[in-house]
Design an enzyme around this catalytic site. Structure first.
Site, short mmCIF file in Angstrom:
data_model
loop_
_atom_site.label_atom_id
_atom_site.label_comp_id
_atom_site.label_asym_id
_atom_site.label_seq_id
_atom_site.Cartn_x
_atom_site.Cartn_y
_atom_site.Cartn_z
N PHE A 191 0.80 -1.22 0.00
CA PHE A 191 0.00 0.00 0.00
C PHE A 191 0.84 1.28 0.00
CE2 PHE A 191 0.97 -0.68 4.48
CZ PHE A 191 1.33 0.60 4.87
N LYS B 11 -1.81 -6.87 -9.30
CA LYS B 11 -2.81 -6.86 -8.24
C LYS B 11 -2.51 -5.61 -7.41
CE LYS B 11 -3.99 -8.19 -3.80
NZ LYS B 11 -3.96 -6.78 -3.47
N GLU C 250 9.94 -4.84 12.42
CA GLU C 250 9.40 -3.73 11.62
C GLU C 250 8.10 -3.23 12.23
OE1 GLU C 250 9.12 -3.17 6.95
OE2 GLU C 250 7.31 -4.09 7.71
N CYS D 138 9.99 1.43 3.09
CA CYS D 138 10.97 0.38 3.39
C CYS D 138 12.37 0.96 3.55
CB CYS D 138 10.97 -0.66 2.29
SG CYS D 138 11.42 0.05 0.72
N SER E 55 5.30 -7.60 2.91
CA SER E 55 5.87 -8.06 4.17
C SER E 55 6.69 -9.34 3.96
CB SER E 55 4.75 -8.34 5.18
OG SER E 55 3.90 -9.34 4.66
#
Ligand SMILES: NC(=O)c1ccc[n+]([C@@H]2O[C@H](COP(=O)([O-])OP(=O)(O)OC[C@H]3O[C@@H](n4cnc5c(N)ncnc54)[C@H](O)[C@@H]3O)[C@@H](O)[C@H]2O)c1
Length: 500
Positions: free
Chosen positions: A149, A174, A383, A282, A227
């Site tokens: 996202f 996707k 994280e 990230c 993830s």
């Protein structure tokens, strides 16, 4: 509120499903749009469209494909402001961060416009035998893109689609369920630029339908960003079905600050890297490892600058930091702050109870700084993907570097120092794939691969640059013997007299 369509075979279609996923405006907490949960049949039809479009697209001259990509670049440029606002609206990030996101999508198309030279082959001629060997690269088929996202423009439309498509493949993406809109708007620009029907397809669907990409016989490769747990699943399942896979995953990037670093400038770099995009990137910097002798001064400077950040709706001018993406993610981030406190962290700036006037329903977490983090605390190791900065104090370079490398992730790592020896040692010895010296974020540049290591990446070829091009192509080696023009010399083994 808008009901979104999906994009298949050049058409924008209403899904036959009656299931939808809410796309929020995280700045207000209201639902902005509804994205369809495409059915298995609809996902399969998009894959079939990509398969049908492949032969003609693969046979379109690479120069023509590059021209179309350049046209996409021009259209992104012409729509920069609109796309930036949309990105800030659906993701929550501040306008400056959203602009960066869209500009990176544009950069991806610029690099892809150079595909003719990226795909240039090699040749070897053996004069003595009259044999020429030519190696060239060709497209493979249908690729799937599965995206997170946090960068709705850069990841699908900068890292994946431009290289994949310019190389002559077709693709089904996707889109991220929380942030599908910017990606879809850019897909409309691909269509406008002349990308033929079926070459690029965008669906929104649940995990079960997305899982189809990993096993479907017509999908030749999967580009995944998300993830580590999902990435490992995608990597192992798709590879077990014979597909090439690149999976870019989680991070817990650390910065080492040595005592000769200029405090104010270093703090400014850290603020941008730790709290930009509300920490949802990230390459964010959630951990600072600082030499004890300057730790108090650095923490004071960071806290002072963090307090000046204006938190509010991402799409409003003057806002430095927007909300996180969903209510559930806000809870996740706050739960981590609470866990850090339970583990013994000292809160020097607390963003848990922030409220933005007029936007009380938004998913805001203010900048949060946890000091005195030690190696046994999970808050400094896992994280969080939010605006939470952990401070670890060390006595010297070696202790700091050892702590940084004692990390299951290795996406990026940074050092702040004016000492050339330590800077060189750092680049050699850090595990991080993207390394920064006196910058908060080592920004990925489109012409170089973006290369996380350890549990931040699974696969062989990274995205972007030549690695990206190699991921989306396979080599073909052609040997030609020119019988008519060369006398073939045969080596007679039985005539060898044994002399070396
Ligand atoms: N390393 C990088 O370059 C990089 C860049 C950006 C984000 N990220 C990571 O992305 C994560 C945040 O994104 P997220 O929350 O959307 O990640 P996520 O792993 O929850 O989801 C990523 C994508 O995978 C899809 N997905 C989930 N289960 C699936 C399955 N079984 N089969 C196929 N697809 C499936 C999701 O719908 C989504 O589109 C963070 O961990 C962040 O570190 C990494």
């Amino acid at each position: 509120m808008k009901t979104l369509q999906y994009f298949s075979d050049g058409k924008w279609l209403d899904s036959t499903t009656n299931k939808f996923m809410d796309v929020y405006n995280p700045s207000t907490g209201e639902v902005l749009a509804k994205a369809p949960c495409c059915t298995k049949d609809e996902v399969e039809a998009a894959i079939a469209a990509a398969k049908k479009a492949f032969p003609a697209w693969a046979n379109t001259p690479v120069t023509r494909r590059a021209q179309i990509m350049f046209k996409v670049r021009e259209l992104i440029e012409a729509n920069l402001e609109r796309l930036t606002h949309l990105c800030a609206m659906e993701n929550g990030k501040a306008l400056g961060d959203a602009l960066g996101d869209v500009l990176k999508a544009k950069e991806g198309t610029e690099v892809a416009s150079g595909m003719p030279s990226l795909m240039m082959g090699e040749s070897v001629m053996d004069i003595s035998t009259g044999v020429d060997t030519v190696l060239y690269r060709e497209p493979i088929g249908v690729f799937a893109g599965i995206v997170p996202f946090n960068f709705p423009a850069m990841i699908p439309m900068g890292w994946m689609a431009p290289t994949c498509i310019a190389a002559g493949n077709t693709m089904v993406i996707k889109a991220a369920s929380f942030t599908p809109m910017t990606c879809m708007e850019i897909a409309k620009l691909y269509q406008q630029a002349g990308v033929p029907d079926g070459v690029l397809n965008i669906v929104t669907c649940s995990r079960n339908e997305a899982d189809l990409f990993l096993t479907h016989p017509d999908i030749r490769g999967v580009s995944f960003v998300g993830s580590t747990s999902v990435g490992l699943h995608v990597y192992s399942k798709a590879a077990a079905h014979g597909k090439r896979v690149q999976a870019l995953c989680e991070a817990k990037n650390h910065a080492l600050v040595l005592e000769d670093a200029p405090i104010e400038r270093t703090a400014a770099g850290i603020i941008n890297a730790s709290f930009g995009c509300a920490g949802e990137r990230c390459m964010a910097l959630p951990v600072i490892v600082v030499q004890e002798s300057i730790a108090d001064a650095l923490v004071d400077a960071i806290v002072k600058q963090a307090k000046q950040l204006k938190v509010g709706p991402g799409y409003e001018k003057g806002v430095d930091m927007g909300p996180v993406v969903t209510a559930a993610h806000k809870k996740f981030v706050i739960d981590w702050i609470n866990k850090g406190i339970e583990e013994g962290a000292k809160v020097v700036l607390d963003g848990r109870n922030i409220s933005v006037k007029g936007y009380e329903g938004g998913f805001y977490v203010g900048p949060t700084i946890l000091d005195h983090i030690t190696e046994d605390m999970t808050v400094g190791a896992q994280e969080i993907f939010g605006p939470v900065l952990c401070i670890k104090r060390v006595k010297d370079f070696d202790e700091g570097l050892a702590i940084m490398n004692n990390n299951e992730f290795a996406n990026g790592s940074v050092i702040f120092t004016q000492n050339g020896y330590y800077a060189r040692e750092f680049q050699k010895r850090t595990d991080g794939g993207m390394v920064g010296i006196n910058v908060g974020i080592p920004v990925p540049v489109g012409v170089f691969p973006f290369s996380g290591h350890k549990r931040s990446f699974f696969g062989d070829l990274h995205c972007l640059g030549k690695d990206g091009m190699r991921f989306y192509t396979e080599s073909k080696c052609v040997t030609t013997r020119w019988f008519d023009e060369h006398e073939i010399k045969k080596t007679k083994v039985d005539s060898w007299d044994g002399t070396i």
